[in-house]
Design a protein around this motif. Structure first.
Motif, mmCIF file in Angstrom:
data_model
loop_
_atom_site.group_PDB
_atom_site.id
_atom_site.type_symbol
_atom_site.label_atom_id
_atom_site.label_comp_id
_atom_site.label_asym_id
_atom_site.label_seq_id
_atom_site.Cartn_x
_atom_site.Cartn_y
_atom_site.Cartn_z
ATOM 1 N N GLU A 131 -122.108 35.567 68.772
ATOM 2 C CA GLU A 131 -121.237 36.304 69.682
ATOM 3 C C GLU A 131 -120.142 36.965 68.852
ATOM 4 O OE1 GLU A 131 -119.887 33.693 72.817
ATOM 5 O OE2 GLU A 131 -121.879 32.807 72.993
ATOM 6 N N LYS A 132 -120.499 38.087 68.217
ATOM 7 C CA LYS A 132 -119.594 38.749 67.283
ATOM 8 C C LYS A 132 -119.418 40.233 67.541
ATOM 9 C CE LYS A 132 -120.884 36.392 62.987
ATOM 10 N NZ LYS A 132 -121.272 36.736 61.625
ATOM 11 N N PHE A 133 -120.186 40.797 68.453
ATOM 12 C CA PHE A 133 -120.204 42.252 68.567
ATOM 13 C C PHE A 133 -119.071 42.771 69.440
ATOM 14 C CE2 PHE A 133 -121.429 46.276 70.493
ATOM 15 C CZ PHE A 133 -121.682 47.019 69.350
ATOM 16 N N GLY A 134 -118.271 43.675 68.884
ATOM 17 C CA GLY A 134 -117.225 44.359 69.656
ATOM 18 C C GLY A 134 -116.073 43.471 70.053
ATOM 19 N N ASP A 135 -115.162 44.071 70.817
ATOM 20 C CA ASP A 135 -113.966 43.366 71.283
ATOM 21 C C ASP A 135 -114.298 42.211 72.224
ATOM 22 O OD1 ASP A 135 -112.475 45.205 69.861
ATOM 23 O OD2 ASP A 135 -112.123 46.497 71.603
ATOM 24 N N LYS A 136 -115.393 42.348 72.967
ATOM 25 C CA LYS A 136 -115.769 41.311 73.941
ATOM 26 C C LYS A 136 -116.621 40.211 73.325
ATOM 27 C CE LYS A 136 -115.437 44.353 77.897
ATOM 28 N NZ LYS A 136 -116.106 44.937 79.056
ATOM 29 N N LYS A 137 -116.902 40.298 72.028
ATOM 30 C CA LYS A 137 -117.681 39.291 71.302
ATOM 31 C C LYS A 137 -119.025 39.043 71.983
ATOM 32 C CE LYS A 137 -114.291 38.668 68.414
ATOM 33 N NZ LYS A 137 -114.312 39.480 67.229
ATOM 34 N N LEU A 138 -119.803 40.117 72.107
ATOM 35 C CA LEU A 138 -121.123 40.048 72.736
ATOM 36 C C LEU A 138 -122.152 39.559 71.727
ATOM 37 C CD1 LEU A 138 -120.964 43.544 74.478
ATOM 38 C CD2 LEU A 138 -120.372 41.327 75.485
ATOM 39 N N TYR A 139 -123.322 39.132 72.238
ATOM 40 C CA TYR A 139 -124.412 38.723 71.350
ATOM 41 C C TYR A 139 -124.789 39.894 70.448
ATOM 42 C CZ TYR A 139 -125.215 34.779 74.575
ATOM 43 O OH TYR A 139 -125.092 33.660 75.350
ATOM 44 N N GLU A 140 -125.063 39.609 69.159
ATOM 45 C CA GLU A 140 -125.426 40.652 68.200
ATOM 46 C C GLU A 140 -126.848 41.159 68.378
ATOM 47 O OE1 GLU A 140 -123.425 40.276 63.998
ATOM 48 O OE2 GLU A 140 -124.471 38.435 64.534
ATOM 49 N N TYR A 141 -127.761 40.265 68.722
ATOM 50 C CA TYR A 141 -129.158 40.647 68.921
ATOM 51 C C TYR A 141 -129.823 39.693 69.895
ATOM 52 C CZ TYR A 141 -130.496 36.889 65.673
ATOM 53 O OH TYR A 141 -130.675 35.680 65.068
ATOM 54 N N SER A 142 -130.998 40.080 70.358
ATOM 55 C CA SER A 142 -131.776 39.252 71.274
ATOM 56 C C SER A 142 -133.262 39.418 70.958
ATOM 57 C CB SER A 142 -131.502 39.673 72.725
ATOM 58 O OG SER A 142 -132.269 38.906 73.621
ATOM 59 N N ILE A 143 -133.979 38.301 70.940
ATOM 60 C CA ILE A 143 -135.433 38.327 70.788
ATOM 61 C C ILE A 143 -136.023 37.850 72.105
ATOM 62 C CG2 ILE A 143 -137.446 37.452 69.534
ATOM 63 C CD1 ILE A 143 -135.574 37.010 67.124
ATOM 64 N N ILE A 144 -136.876 38.692 72.695
ATOM 65 C CA ILE A 144 -137.455 38.426 74.017
ATOM 66 C C ILE A 144 -138.972 38.423 73.894
ATOM 67 C CG2 ILE A 144 -137.603 39.222 76.419
ATOM 68 C CD1 ILE A 144 -135.034 40.921 74.519
ATOM 69 N N THR A 145 -139.603 37.542 74.665
ATOM 70 C CA THR A 145 -141.064 37.517 74.697
ATOM 71 C C THR A 145 -141.530 37.310 76.130
ATOM 72 O OG1 THR A 145 -143.020 36.587 73.615
ATOM 73 C CG2 THR A 145 -141.310 35.029 74.250
ATOM 74 N N SER A 146 -142.836 37.258 76.284
ATOM 75 C CA SER A 146 -143.470 36.991 77.577
ATOM 76 C C SER A 146 -144.068 35.583 77.531
ATOM 77 C CB SER A 146 -144.551 38.047 77.846
ATOM 78 O OG SER A 146 -145.499 38.041 76.797
ATOM 79 N N PRO A 147 -144.558 35.067 78.671
ATOM 80 C CA PRO A 147 -145.020 33.677 78.706
ATOM 81 C C PRO A 147 -146.047 33.282 77.649
ATOM 82 C CG PRO A 147 -144.775 34.481 80.925
ATOM 83 C CD PRO A 147 -144.531 35.657 80.015
ATOM 84 N N HIS A 148 -146.924 34.158 77.219
ATOM 85 C CA HIS A 148 -147.934 33.791 76.220
ATOM 86 C C HIS A 148 -147.696 34.455 74.866
ATOM 87 C CE1 HIS A 148 -150.064 31.756 79.366
ATOM 88 N NE2 HIS A 148 -150.131 32.858 80.074
ATOM 89 N N LYS A 149 -146.463 34.902 74.644
ATOM 90 C CA LYS A 149 -146.083 35.579 73.393
ATOM 91 C C LYS A 149 -146.900 36.843 73.146
ATOM 92 C CE LYS A 149 -144.397 31.493 70.924
ATOM 93 N NZ LYS A 149 -144.464 30.746 69.652
ATOM 94 N N LEU A 151 -146.141 39.862 74.459
ATOM 95 C CA LEU A 151 -145.163 40.935 74.305
ATOM 96 C C LEU A 151 -143.948 40.403 73.555
ATOM 97 C CD1 LEU A 151 -145.188 42.223 78.000
ATOM 98 C CD2 LEU A 151 -146.648 42.960 76.120
ATOM 99 N N VAL A 152 -143.365 41.242 72.708
ATOM 100 C CA VAL A 152 -142.153 40.871 71.975
ATOM 101 C C VAL A 152 -141.252 42.098 71.885
ATOM 102 C CG1 VAL A 152 -141.203 39.877 69.861
ATOM 103 C CG2 VAL A 152 -143.536 39.327 70.524
ATOM 104 N N TRP A 153 -139.968 41.862 72.110
ATOM 105 C CA TRP A 153 -138.957 42.896 71.915
ATOM 106 C C TRP A 153 -137.844 42.330 71.055
ATOM 107 C CZ3 TRP A 153 -141.111 41.941 76.712
ATOM 108 C CH2 TRP A 153 -141.725 43.029 77.371
ATOM 109 N N ILE A 154 -137.301 43.144 70.178
ATOM 110 C CA ILE A 154 -136.102 42.786 69.433
ATOM 111 C C ILE A 154 -135.060 43.834 69.771
ATOM 112 C CG2 ILE A 154 -135.010 42.518 67.190
ATOM 113 C CD1 ILE A 154 -138.659 41.778 67.657
ATOM 114 N N LEU A 155 -133.971 43.368 70.354
ATOM 115 C CA LEU A 155 -132.869 44.246 70.747
ATOM 116 C C LEU A 155 -131.673 43.978 69.842
ATOM 117 C CD1 LEU A 155 -132.969 43.746 74.644
ATOM 118 C CD2 LEU A 155 -134.252 45.389 73.259
ATOM 119 N N ALA A 156 -130.960 45.024 69.489
ATOM 120 C CA ALA A 156 -129.750 44.886 68.674
ATOM 121 C C ALA A 156 -128.675 45.823 69.202
ATOM 122 C CB ALA A 156 -130.059 45.191 67.208
#
Length: 198
Positions: A131-149, A151-156
């Motif tokens: 939790e370091k991003f910006g003044d509000k200390k938001l999450y820097e990145y997120s890794i998301i998947t689906s129930p059986h892996k 699909l995968v997304w990496i958000l930054a």
């Protein structure tokens, strides 16, 4: 040919999912730290061959709707950084507050055949950055998947910071957690200086 690859990938993903333990999501997820703009840095082959085919410069903007749900505005450019804008708005809702990293994302007029009941989670947050991003200390990145892996997304939060500071950490996590098969190994999404974001 692309359709056959998608069918095989989904089938193998489901077989793989039944032979391995369930996806383990993050223990805690503060939705207030998840809000704001995310850049989709990587995604997996199934998305690239189907519902995200041809998209570049993709972003997702999240805003709070309640303590357990977010509005999602997904946007990208078709084929080129200045191509036609494609976007869709939906909701992401935590389906069980005791499993905060398991959400269900829905879009109007889009049927999700793999997750049709109300308690089914199709957006599984498996890792978030500090939790370091910006003044509000938001999450820097997120890794998301689906129930059986499948699909995968990496958000930054910032493409430049991602490539210089976070990419190695994230790719190591992906490699060590089963996101390295031909059907789910993420590939980079284009985010050049010439991207025109909405």
């Amino acid at each position: 040919m692309n359709s056959l690859i998608v069918i095989i990938a989904v089938f193998l993903g489901h077989v793989y999912g039944t032979l391995r333990p369930s996806v383990i999501t993050v223990d805690s997820l503060n939705l207030e730290k998840y809000v704001g703009r995310w850049y989709e840095m990587y995604n997996s082959p199934v998305q690239r061959l189907t519902f995200e085919k041809g998209l570049v410069c993709t972003t997702a903007d999240y805003t709070m709707l309640s303590n357990s749900s977010l509005k999602v505005f997904y946007s990208g450019r078709m084929h080129t950084p200045t191509g036609p804008n494609v976007n869709i708005t939906g909701t992401a809702t935590v389906v069980n507050m005791s499993i905060p990293g398991a959400l269900k994302v829905t879009y109007p007029d889009v049927t999700n055949i793999s997750c049709s009941n109300k308690t089914c989670a199709n957006y599984l947050v498996v890792k978030v950055g500090d939790e370091k991003f910006g003044d509000k200390k938001l999450y820097e990145y997120s890794i998301i998947t689906s129930p059986h892996k499948t699909l995968v997304w990496i958000l930054a939060r910032d493409p430049k910071t991602f490539n210089s500071d976070l990419k190695t950490e994230i790719t190591e996590f992906l490699k060590n957690n089963g996101y390295n098969h031909f059907w789910n190994k993420p590939k980079p999404v284009y985010h050049g200086e010439d991207c025109v974001y909405v």
